[in-house]
Scaffold this motif. Sequence first.
Motif, PDB file in Angstrom:
ATOM      1  N   UNK A  14       0.819  -1.216   0.000  1.00 49.81           N
ATOM      2  CA  UNK A  14       0.000   0.000   0.000  1.00 49.81           C
ATOM      3  C   UNK A  14       0.853   1.267   0.000  1.00 49.81           C
ATOM      4  N   UNK A  15       2.169   1.125  -0.035  1.00 46.80           N
ATOM      5  CA  UNK A  15       3.064   2.289  -0.120  1.00 46.80           C
ATOM      6  C   UNK A  15       2.845   2.992  -1.455  1.00 46.80           C
ATOM      7  N   UNK A  16       2.747   4.324  -1.460  1.00 44.12           N
ATOM      8  CA  UNK A  16       2.454   5.049  -2.705  1.00 44.12           C
ATOM      9  C   UNK A  16       3.392   4.712  -3.861  1.00 44.12           C
ATOM     10  N   UNK A  17       4.674   4.535  -3.587  1.00 42.15           N
ATOM     11  CA  UNK A  17       5.628   4.249  -4.664  1.00 42.15           C
ATOM     12  C   UNK A  17       5.373   2.870  -5.268  1.00 42.15           C
ATOM     13  N   UNK A  18       4.997   1.917  -4.443  1.00 40.65           N
ATOM     14  CA  UNK A  18       4.701   0.580  -4.964  1.00 40.65           C
ATOM     15  C   UNK A  18       3.406   0.601  -5.764  1.00 40.65           C
ATOM     16  N   UNK A  19       2.389   1.282  -5.248  1.00 38.68           N
ATOM     17  CA  UNK A  19       1.130   1.377  -5.982  1.00 38.68           C
ATOM     18  C   UNK A  19       1.334   2.027  -7.348  1.00 38.68           C
ATOM     19  N   UNK A  20       2.141   3.068  -7.394  1.00 38.10           N
ATOM     20  CA  UNK A  20       2.390   3.764  -8.650  1.00 38.10           C
ATOM     21  C   UNK A  20       3.178   2.882  -9.613  1.00 38.10           C
ATOM     22  N   UNK A  21       4.194   2.200  -9.103  1.00 41.61           N
ATOM     23  CA  UNK A  21       4.992   1.316  -9.962  1.00 41.61           C
ATOM     24  C   UNK A  21       4.150   0.155 -10.479  1.00 41.61           C
ATOM     25  N   UNK A  22       3.333  -0.420  -9.609  1.00 45.25           N
ATOM     26  CA  UNK A  22       2.464  -1.529 -10.016  1.00 45.25           C
ATOM     27  C   UNK A  22       1.495  -1.093 -11.103  1.00 45.25           C
ATOM     28  N   UNK A  23       0.960   0.101 -10.963  1.00 43.77           N
ATOM     29  CA  UNK A  23       0.032   0.644 -11.960  1.00 43.77           C
ATOM     30  C   UNK A  23       0.741   0.884 -13.290  1.00 43.77           C
ATOM     31  N   UNK A  24       1.948   1.420 -13.232  1.00 42.29           N
ATOM     32  CA  UNK A  24       2.720   1.704 -14.440  1.00 42.29           C
ATOM     33  C   UNK A  24       3.075   0.415 -15.183  1.00 42.29           C
ATOM     34  N   UNK A  25       3.509  -0.593 -14.431  1.00 46.12           N
ATOM     35  CA  UNK A  25       3.879  -1.869 -15.056  1.00 46.12           C
ATOM     36  C   UNK A  25       2.671  -2.503 -15.741  1.00 46.12           C
ATOM     37  N   UNK A  26       1.497  -2.383 -15.120  1.00 42.84           N
ATOM     38  CA  UNK A  26       0.289  -3.039 -15.638  1.00 42.84           C
ATOM     39  C   UNK A  26      -0.411  -2.250 -16.743  1.00 42.84           C
ATOM     40  N   UNK A  27       0.018  -1.024 -16.964  1.00 39.70           N
ATOM     41  CA  UNK A  27      -0.674  -0.157 -17.926  1.00 39.70           C
ATOM     42  C   UNK A  27      -0.732  -0.809 -19.309  1.00 39.70           C
ATOM     43  N   UNK A  28      -1.945  -0.867 -19.868  1.00 38.57           N
ATOM     44  CA  UNK A  28      -2.129  -1.393 -21.215  1.00 38.57           C
ATOM     45  C   UNK A  28      -2.215  -2.896 -21.311  1.00 38.57           C
ATOM     46  N   UNK A  29      -2.051  -3.598 -20.187  1.00 39.26           N
ATOM     47  CA  UNK A  29      -2.118  -5.059 -20.198  1.00 39.26           C
ATOM     48  C   UNK A  29      -3.516  -5.504 -19.776  1.00 39.26           C
ATOM     49  N   UNK A  30      -4.030  -6.530 -20.427  1.00 39.44           N
ATOM     50  CA  UNK A  30      -5.438  -6.860 -20.230  1.00 39.44           C
ATOM     51  C   UNK A  30      -5.692  -8.217 -19.583  1.00 39.44           C
ATOM     52  N   UNK A  31      -4.664  -8.843 -19.029  1.00 36.89           N
ATOM     53  CA  UNK A  31      -4.879 -10.123 -18.350  1.00 36.89           C
ATOM     54  C   UNK A  31      -3.953 -10.220 -17.142  1.00 36.89           C
ATOM     55  N   UNK A  32      -4.388 -11.005 -16.146  1.00 32.80           N
ATOM     56  CA  UNK A  32      -3.546 -11.215 -14.970  1.00 32.80           C
ATOM     57  C   UNK A  32      -2.234 -11.889 -15.350  1.00 32.80           C
ATOM     58  N   UNK A  33      -2.283 -12.790 -16.308  1.00 32.88           N
ATOM     59  CA  UNK A  33      -1.067 -13.470 -16.748  1.00 32.88           C
ATOM     60  C   UNK A  33      -0.067 -12.479 -17.324  1.00 32.88           C
ATOM     61  N   UNK A  34      -0.527 -11.564 -18.174  1.00 34.03           N
ATOM     62  CA  UNK A  34       0.368 -10.563 -18.773  1.00 34.03           C
ATOM     63  C   UNK A  34       0.925  -9.622 -17.706  1.00 34.03           C
ATOM     64  N   UNK A  35       0.083  -9.241 -16.754  1.00 33.72           N
ATOM     65  CA  UNK A  35       0.532  -8.348 -15.677  1.00 33.72           C
ATOM     66  C   UNK A  35       1.549  -9.069 -14.791  1.00 33.72           C
TER      67      UNK A  35
END
Length: 200
Positions: A14-35
């Motif tokens: 729940x740390x802001x930097x982790x939430x932001x990084x997790x969001x950035x990594x997942x951007x544009x990906x449409x499946x849990x496997x891809x994320x």
Amino acid sequence: MEEYLRVSEVIDWDHPAILETAKTIAAGLDSQKAIAQACFEWVRDEIHHSVDYQMNPVTWRSSDVLKHKTGYCYAKSHLLAALLRANHIPAGFCYQRLSLDDNGAPYSLHGFNALYLPEVGWYRVDPRGNRPGVNAQFSPPQEQLAFTVRLPGEADFPAILAEPLAIVVEALQSQKTWDSMLGRLPDVCLKAAEHYGLMS
């Protein structure tokens, strides 16, 4: 699966930097496997293994691994779990016991992850970082870890833990530099593995 999604002192997703990084990594990906693959490859390739790169400080909390961009295998697994959990993917912790010099004693624990994908089930991945002789990949359902068990004193423990082993966290917390940590790596003898919950 709830326990594999929790926030804790070590896995502070729940740390802001982790939430932001997790969001950035997942951007544009449409499946849990891809994320999951993107998170794994990011930690494997972007966070430097403490020994490979001879980097300080010794990190243990997920947000500190992200901040300093370095960590031992255990710490890298803590960050990967945090990024996965931040993306609502259950993640746990796995351990092997490996020879330090590929020739018997001394031994130490090696830490990595398992993540849960609905179409695959639990799938183990090792984000320690590739180098000559180490080639960990994400290719479910085929497992491709960094190391394989070959010697009598080594072990591949089957348990998938919801939190890292306390002896691992305590070892990381006790050392400040990569080289001092290298001389004090945590170990669990095979007879004690059940006591630590590594056999379930």
